[in-house]
Design a protein around this motif. Structure first.
Motif, PDB file in Angstrom:
ATOM      1  N   GLY A   7      49.226  46.481  32.060  1.00  0.00           N
ATOM      2  CA  GLY A   7      49.316  45.050  31.809  1.00  0.00           C
ATOM      3  C   GLY A   7      50.334  44.730  30.735  1.00  0.00           C
ATOM      4  O   GLY A   7      51.133  43.783  30.864  1.00  0.00           O
TER       5      GLY A   7
ATOM      6  N   ALA B  87      53.799  45.158  32.000  1.00  0.00           N
ATOM      7  CA  ALA B  87      54.186  44.038  32.860  1.00  0.00           C
ATOM      8  C   ALA B  87      54.793  42.914  32.034  1.00  0.00           C
ATOM      9  O   ALA B  87      55.789  42.292  32.429  1.00  0.00           O
ATOM     10  N   ILE B  88      54.213  42.666  30.873  1.00  0.00           N
ATOM     11  CA  ILE B  88      54.753  41.630  29.978  1.00  0.00           C
ATOM     12  C   ILE B  88      56.119  42.041  29.451  1.00  0.00           C
ATOM     13  O   ILE B  88      57.076  41.269  29.472  1.00  0.00           O
TER      14      ILE B  88
ATOM     15  N   THR C 277      56.180  38.325  34.671  1.00  0.00           N
ATOM     16  CA  THR C 277      55.343  37.226  34.175  1.00  0.00           C
ATOM     17  C   THR C 277      55.543  35.936  34.969  1.00  0.00           C
ATOM     18  O   THR C 277      55.211  34.854  34.492  1.00  0.00           O
TER      19      THR C 277
ATOM     20  N   TRP D 140      40.318  39.995  32.790  1.00  0.00           N
ATOM     21  CA  TRP D 140      41.583  40.002  33.537  1.00  0.00           C
ATOM     22  C   TRP D 140      41.525  39.064  34.740  1.00  0.00           C
ATOM     23  O   TRP D 140      42.568  38.661  35.252  1.00  0.00           O
TER      24      TRP D 140
ATOM     25  N   SER E 196      47.029  36.072  38.270  1.00  0.00           N
ATOM     26  CA  SER E 196      47.976  36.439  37.211  1.00  0.00           C
ATOM     27  C   SER E 196      48.817  37.645  37.611  1.00  0.00           C
ATOM     28  O   SER E 196      48.294  38.677  38.054  1.00  0.00           O
ATOM     29  N   SER E 197      50.130  37.525  37.439  1.00  0.00           N
ATOM     30  CA  SER E 197      51.037  38.642  37.751  1.00  0.00           C
ATOM     31  C   SER E 197      50.734  39.849  36.869  1.00  0.00           C
ATOM     32  O   SER E 197      50.829  41.001  37.317  1.00  0.00           O
ATOM     33  N   ILE E 198      50.346  39.592  35.634  1.00  0.00           N
ATOM     34  CA  ILE E 198      50.039  40.672  34.688  1.00  0.00           C
ATOM     35  C   ILE E 198      48.777  41.409  35.127  1.00  0.00           C
ATOM     36  O   ILE E 198      48.726  42.643  35.145  1.00  0.00           O
ATOM     37  N   SER E 199      47.758  40.646  35.510  1.00  0.00           N
ATOM     38  CA  SER E 199      46.505  41.251  35.961  1.00  0.00           C
ATOM     39  C   SER E 199      46.709  42.063  37.234  1.00  0.00           C
ATOM     40  O   SER E 199      46.081  43.108  37.428  1.00  0.00           O
TER      41      SER E 199
ATOM     42  N   LYS F 172      49.374  43.755  38.101  1.00  0.00           N
ATOM     43  CA  LYS F 172      49.947  45.048  37.719  1.00  0.00           C
ATOM     44  C   LYS F 172      48.858  45.971  37.165  1.00  0.00           C
ATOM     45  O   LYS F 172      48.829  47.170  37.440  1.00  0.00           O
TER      46      LYS F 172
END
Length: 463
Positions: free
Chosen positions: A109, A112-113, A118, A301, A328-331, A333
């Motif tokens: 996560g 990803a950031i 993001t 998440w 969420s794109s982060i979640s 990943k």
């Protein structure tokens, strides 16, 4: 006797606001200040504002008005508020693992950031995650899906809500075995459908009897919700029983099954998990829901998924596209990293499951020492649903009568400072749900306090 309610912090007084003086103008020949038009305008504006305020229609949608707030959330929030106020309450109400998200997942996560992942993803979820979910379902559950038959959402809760909204119409019935997860009936009501509750018995380990199901099915029956392992009982449906249920479902072409499998990896031998869609003839009519919150300790998440025939997934996707869009794109990943930990979550998940089982064994043994308590030993998840009904009717000096599960939980919150969830929230007022997603030391302290408090009650009647 008090009831469960929110606890509000005292409001701080605001400092005095400075006053401002408007410039004045003297009317010719009078020496007085006169703004007749301005005054009339202000008066008129004040009257109109009053009319507008009185005319505001504060009506809430009947469907929303019919919803009941989640009692598990309310009690958890109350316990948190009490702790913040200095009361040492032990919260055993929330269904949330006490473990941190495994490091590999958390790092994914954070990466990803750092890597700039993001932005919005496709509504249904990233292709790489949906492919990984298909691989997981094939290898672990014997289910064959393509990426366009998978919808990634902001938690399994959203998946279930959208599924019920997508397939139910006003007048339809949603069949729900009790004890049930608190949100199922409310999701049915939100869709304009009618929840039909099917009681189960502790003597049957809270598992639905096929004959009970057969007795309530009619032309309005649209969807049967099964949760295995179960929240709140921890019961696990054996394959043989699911096959009997499937034989009944197969006779009714309009009846679908929503299989909530969010706790599938938190299971204790010799119990085994069976996905309902893997049974003969059930793939076409089953909507399988799963996610990452429970097994991977990823509650915050907010990531879950639905797998079903494409026409059902497409309908749910339309709802999601207008409600929240993609997760969420982060979640996502992080979810991909979770699925790469290995079969059933690998060592990271098995370590947590081992700890849950040790806690379960401790609580089953400890509550078994209390007279009059009935226990169905959980085979999965991290909850005990204990029958305390033999204590109902007890009079407690300075508190009142223990009339039901809610008053018992209020008593334990007041006397033992332990927060539990009353069984009436789950459709069975005889029981109380206890989450053992807490450290063993916390459970030991809570157990000691509960035993001291229960000793204040009258000896239970013979059972």
């Amino acid at each position: 006797m008090a009831s469960f309610s929110s606890v509000s912090a005292p409001s701080s007084s605001s400092s005095s606001t400075p006053s401002f003086t408007l410039p004045t103008k003297t009317s010719p020949g009078t020496g007085s200040v006169s703004f007749p038009r301005a005054r009339e305008s202000r008066k008129c504006g004040a009257r109109m504002a009053t009319v507008r305020a009185e005319a505001v229609d504060t009506t809430i949608s009947p469907r929303v008005s019919a919803l009941r707030p989640s009692k598990t959330m309310a009690i958890t929030d109350q316990a948190t508020a009490l702790r913040q106020a200095g009361v040492p309450v032990i919260g055993l109400a929330a269904g949330e693992p006490d473990f941190d998200t495994p490091t590999v997942i958390a790092e994914a996560g954070m990466n990803a950031i750092r890597d700039g992942a993001t932005r919005y993803t496709p509504n249904a979820g990233t292709l790489e995650l949906r492919k990984a979910i298909c691989k997981k379902l094939q290898e672990e559950n014997g289910l064959s899906y393509t990426p366009d038959q998978v919808l990634v959402s902001n938690g399994a809760k959203q998946c279930i809500t959208q599924a019920v909204l997508a397939v139910c119409s006003p007048g339809d019935e949603v069949l729900i075995p009790a004890p049930y997860w608190v949100s199922y009936p409310e999701m049915a009501r939100l869709a304009g459908a009618t929840p039909v509750i099917l009681p189960t018995s502790i003597s049957d380990n809270y598992l639905l009897r096929p004959e009970s199901l057969a007795s309530v099915i009619n032309e309005n029956s649209r969807i049967l919700i099964l949760c295995s392992p179960s929240n709140p009982t921890g019961s696990v449906y054996p394959k043989e029983l699911l096959e009997e249920i499937a034989a009944i479902v197969r006779k009714h072409p309009r009846l679908l099954v929503l299989s909530d499998e969010i706790y599938e990896h938190i299971i204790y031998q010799p119990a085994k998990h069976t996905s309902f869609a893997s049974l003969p003839g059930m793939w076409e009519r089953t909507l399988t829901v799963n996610g990452f919150s429970k097994a991977f300790a990823m509650t915050g998440w907010r990531l879950g998924y639905l797998a079903a025939p494409k026409h059902f997934v497409s309908a749910c996707g339309k709802i999601q596209s207008q409600y929240t869009s993609g997760a969420s794109s982060i979640s996502q990943k992080a979810g991909l990293a979770a699925l790469n930990l290995g079969y059933a979550g690998g060592e990271a998940v098995s370590t947590m499951v081992k700890a849950f089982q040790e806690r379960r064994d401790y609580l089953v043994r400890s509550f078994g020492e209390l007279s009059g308590v009935k226990i169905s030993e959980p085979q999965g998840a991290f909850y005990l649903f204990i029958d305390f009904s033999s204590y109902y009717g007890s009079e407690v000096e300075g508190f009142g009568t223990i009339k039901d599960s809610e008053s018992l939980c209020m008593f334990l919150l007041e006397k033992a400072q332990v927060a539990l969830v009353p069984g009436d929230a789950f459709g069975d007022d005889k029981g109380v749900r206890i989450s053992y997603a807490a450290a063993m030391s916390t459970l030991e302290t809570a157990m000691g306090k509960i035993k001291e408090a229960m000793a204040l009650l009258r000896p239970p009647v013979a059972v």
